[in-house]
Design a protein around this motif. Structure first.
Motif, PDB file in Angstrom:
ATOM      1  N   TRP A  62       0.832  -1.197   0.000  1.00  0.00           N
ATOM      2  CA  TRP A  62       0.000   0.000   0.000  1.00  0.00           C
ATOM      3  C   TRP A  62       0.872   1.254   0.000  1.00  0.00           C
ATOM      4  CZ3 TRP A  62      -4.304  -1.353  -1.742  1.00  0.00           C
ATOM      5  CH2 TRP A  62      -4.875  -2.573  -1.393  1.00  0.00           C
ATOM      6  N   ILE A  63       2.012   1.166   0.639  1.00  0.00           N
ATOM      7  CA  ILE A  63       2.964   2.277   0.597  1.00  0.00           C
ATOM      8  C   ILE A  63       3.505   2.420  -0.816  1.00  0.00           C
ATOM      9  CG2 ILE A  63       5.177   3.129   1.465  1.00  0.00           C
ATOM     10  CD1 ILE A  63       4.465   1.641   4.113  1.00  0.00           C
ATOM     11  N   SER A  64       3.821   1.295  -1.437  1.00  0.00           N
ATOM     12  CA  SER A  64       4.303   1.303  -2.813  1.00  0.00           C
ATOM     13  C   SER A  64       3.279   1.948  -3.747  1.00  0.00           C
ATOM     14  CB  SER A  64       4.585  -0.133  -3.262  1.00  0.00           C
ATOM     15  OG  SER A  64       4.920  -0.188  -4.617  1.00  0.00           O
ATOM     16  N   ARG A  65       2.027   1.566  -3.620  1.00  0.00           N
ATOM     17  CA  ARG A  65       0.975   2.118  -4.483  1.00  0.00           C
ATOM     18  C   ARG A  65       0.758   3.606  -4.241  1.00  0.00           C
ATOM     19  NH1 ARG A  65      -3.417  -2.844  -4.230  1.00  0.00           N
ATOM     20  NH2 ARG A  65      -2.047  -4.336  -5.252  1.00  0.00           N
ATOM     21  N   THR A  66       1.062   4.064  -3.041  1.00  0.00           N
ATOM     22  CA  THR A  66       0.899   5.472  -2.702  1.00  0.00           C
ATOM     23  C   THR A  66       2.062   6.310  -3.216  1.00  0.00           C
ATOM     24  OG1 THR A  66      -0.367   4.886  -0.728  1.00  0.00           O
ATOM     25  CG2 THR A  66       0.625   7.087  -0.771  1.00  0.00           C
ATOM     26  N   LEU A  67       3.307   5.809  -3.070  1.00  0.00           N
ATOM     27  CA  LEU A  67       4.488   6.615  -3.370  1.00  0.00           C
ATOM     28  C   LEU A  67       5.081   6.416  -4.764  1.00  0.00           C
ATOM     29  CD1 LEU A  67       6.342   6.472   0.053  1.00  0.00           C
ATOM     30  CD2 LEU A  67       4.777   8.211  -0.808  1.00  0.00           C
ATOM     31  N   ALA A  68       4.895   5.257  -5.365  1.00  0.00           N
ATOM     32  CA  ALA A  68       5.477   5.001  -6.687  1.00  0.00           C
ATOM     33  C   ALA A  68       5.024   6.023  -7.738  1.00  0.00           C
ATOM     34  CB  ALA A  68       5.181   3.572  -7.147  1.00  0.00           C
ATOM     35  N   PRO A  69       3.757   6.446  -7.753  1.00  0.00           N
ATOM     36  CA  PRO A  69       3.359   7.458  -8.746  1.00  0.00           C
ATOM     37  C   PRO A  69       4.084   8.790  -8.590  1.00  0.00           C
ATOM     38  CG  PRO A  69       1.419   6.349  -7.865  1.00  0.00           C
ATOM     39  CD  PRO A  69       2.585   5.912  -7.023  1.00  0.00           C
ATOM     40  N   LEU A  70       4.693   9.030  -7.426  1.00  0.00           N
ATOM     41  CA  LEU A  70       5.439  10.271  -7.212  1.00  0.00           C
ATOM     42  C   LEU A  70       6.913  10.125  -7.581  1.00  0.00           C
ATOM     43  CD1 LEU A  70       3.970  11.408  -3.771  1.00  0.00           C
ATOM     44  CD2 LEU A  70       3.262  12.084  -6.076  1.00  0.00           C
ATOM     45  N   GLY A  71       7.286   8.943  -8.091  1.00  0.00           N
ATOM     46  CA  GLY A  71       8.664   8.736  -8.514  1.00  0.00           C
ATOM     47  C   GLY A  71       9.525   7.956  -7.535  1.00  0.00           C
ATOM     48  N   TYR A  72       8.957   7.493  -6.454  1.00  0.00           N
ATOM     49  CA  TYR A  72       9.721   6.713  -5.473  1.00  0.00           C
ATOM     50  C   TYR A  72       9.837   5.265  -5.938  1.00  0.00           C
ATOM     51  CZ  TYR A  72       9.406  10.662  -2.355  1.00  0.00           C
ATOM     52  OH  TYR A  72       9.527  11.917  -1.808  1.00  0.00           O
ATOM     53  N   THR A  73      11.030   4.726  -5.847  1.00  0.00           N
ATOM     54  CA  THR A  73      11.281   3.358  -6.305  1.00  0.00           C
ATOM     55  C   THR A  73      11.553   2.388  -5.172  1.00  0.00           C
ATOM     56  OG1 THR A  73      13.643   3.819  -6.549  1.00  0.00           O
ATOM     57  CG2 THR A  73      12.240   4.154  -8.502  1.00  0.00           C
ATOM     58  N   HIS A  74      11.878   2.902  -3.987  1.00  0.00           N
ATOM     59  CA  HIS A  74      12.188   2.012  -2.867  1.00  0.00           C
ATOM     60  C   HIS A  74      12.120   2.773  -1.549  1.00  0.00           C
ATOM     61  CE1 HIS A  74      16.008   4.038  -3.483  1.00  0.00           C
ATOM     62  NE2 HIS A  74      16.292   3.746  -2.218  1.00  0.00           N
ATOM     63  N   GLY A  75      12.138   2.018  -0.485  1.00  0.00           N
ATOM     64  CA  GLY A  75      12.200   2.575   0.860  1.00  0.00           C
ATOM     65  C   GLY A  75      13.090   1.691   1.699  1.00  0.00           C
ATOM     66  N   ILE A  76      13.361   2.131   2.910  1.00  0.00           N
ATOM     67  CA  ILE A  76      14.152   1.355   3.852  1.00  0.00           C
ATOM     68  C   ILE A  76      13.221   0.912   4.979  1.00  0.00           C
ATOM     69  CG2 ILE A  76      16.119   1.384   5.452  1.00  0.00           C
ATOM     70  CD1 ILE A  76      16.921   1.674   2.494  1.00  0.00           C
ATOM     71  N   LEU A  77      13.087  -0.404   5.149  1.00  0.00           N
ATOM     72  CA  LEU A  77      12.212  -0.970   6.172  1.00  0.00           C
ATOM     73  C   LEU A  77      12.949  -1.004   7.501  1.00  0.00           C
ATOM     74  CD1 LEU A  77       9.582  -2.404   6.982  1.00  0.00           C
ATOM     75  CD2 LEU A  77      10.660  -4.546   6.249  1.00  0.00           C
ATOM     76  N   THR A  78      12.353  -0.391   8.524  1.00  0.00           N
ATOM     77  CA  THR A  78      12.913  -0.404   9.868  1.00  0.00           C
ATOM     78  C   THR A  78      11.840  -0.878  10.833  1.00  0.00           C
ATOM     79  OG1 THR A  78      12.285   1.884  10.377  1.00  0.00           O
ATOM     80  CG2 THR A  78      14.425   1.546   9.314  1.00  0.00           C
ATOM     81  N   TRP A  79      12.266  -1.283  12.016  1.00  0.00           N
ATOM     82  CA  TRP A  79      11.328  -1.766  13.034  1.00  0.00           C
ATOM     83  C   TRP A  79      11.565  -1.032  14.333  1.00  0.00           C
ATOM     84  CZ3 TRP A  79       7.430  -4.888  11.741  1.00  0.00           C
ATOM     85  CH2 TRP A  79       7.535  -5.548  10.517  1.00  0.00           C
ATOM     86  N   ALA A  80      10.512  -0.833  15.104  1.00  0.00           N
ATOM     87  CA  ALA A  80      10.630  -0.218  16.422  1.00  0.00           C
ATOM     88  C   ALA A  80      11.467  -1.138  17.305  1.00  0.00           C
ATOM     89  CB  ALA A  80       9.247  -0.001  17.027  1.00  0.00           C
ATOM     90  N   ASP A  81      12.311  -0.539  18.124  1.00  0.00           N
ATOM     91  CA  ASP A  81      13.151  -1.285  19.048  1.00  0.00           C
ATOM     92  C   ASP A  81      12.602  -1.097  20.450  1.00  0.00           C
ATOM     93  OD1 ASP A  81      15.131  -2.462  20.536  1.00  0.00           O
ATOM     94  OD2 ASP A  81      16.770  -1.286  19.706  1.00  0.00           O
ATOM     95  N   ALA A  82      12.246  -2.195  21.099  1.00  0.00           N
ATOM     96  CA  ALA A  82      11.669  -2.109  22.435  1.00  0.00           C
ATOM     97  C   ALA A  82      12.604  -1.404  23.404  1.00  0.00           C
ATOM     98  CB  ALA A  82      11.336  -3.502  22.947  1.00  0.00           C
ATOM     99  N   ALA A  83      13.910  -1.533  23.222  1.00  0.00           N
ATOM    100  CA  ALA A  83      14.876  -0.896  24.130  1.00  0.00           C
ATOM    101  C   ALA A  83      14.806   0.623  24.032  1.00  0.00           C
ATOM    102  CB  ALA A  83      16.291  -1.374  23.820  1.00  0.00           C
TER     103      ALA A  83
END
Length: 112
Positions: A62-83
């Motif tokens: 869904w992020i891809s479908r939202t941002l790709a039309p604006l010229g974005y080709t990729h993102g960096i996946l990160t996760w919340a750290d409990a610490a």
């Protein structure tokens, strides 16, 4: 050309930013939710809706479908750290630069 970004950006405001495009952080939260943070020259903005509420996505497609039309080709996946949220811990929080450097690249489908 201004390079600073506000703390929050709507999709419409993101579409009007002058180059260079900000880097996309796809931040995974608990329960299968994702938010988008945009990084450019030390500034970090959160993608919000028209009411100023953080946009939440149920998958990276869904992020891809939202941002790709604006010229974005990729993102960096990160996760919340409990610490990061532990009170009284000696562990310093992870910086935005560290999250982006050590995240996982995800490609956006540009065929939409």
């Amino acid at each position: 050309m201004a390079t600073t970004m506000p703390g929050q950006l709507t999709l419409d405001a993101l579409a009007t930013l002058s180059p260079p495009l900000p880097e996309v952080e796809v931040h995974g939260l608990d329960m299968g939710w994702y938010i988008v943070r945009l990084h450019r020259q030390g500034a970090v903005s959160v993608l919000v809706n028209a009411d100023g509420e953080t946009r939440r996505f149920t998958g990276t497609q869904w992020i891809s479908r939202t941002l790709a039309p604006l010229g974005y080709t990729h993102g960096i996946l990160t996760w919340a750290d409990a610490a990061d949220e532990m009170i009284g811990t000696d562990v310093p929080p992870v910086s935005a630069e560290q999250r982006m450097a050590h995240g996982v690249r995800v490609a956006f489908d540009t065929r939409h």
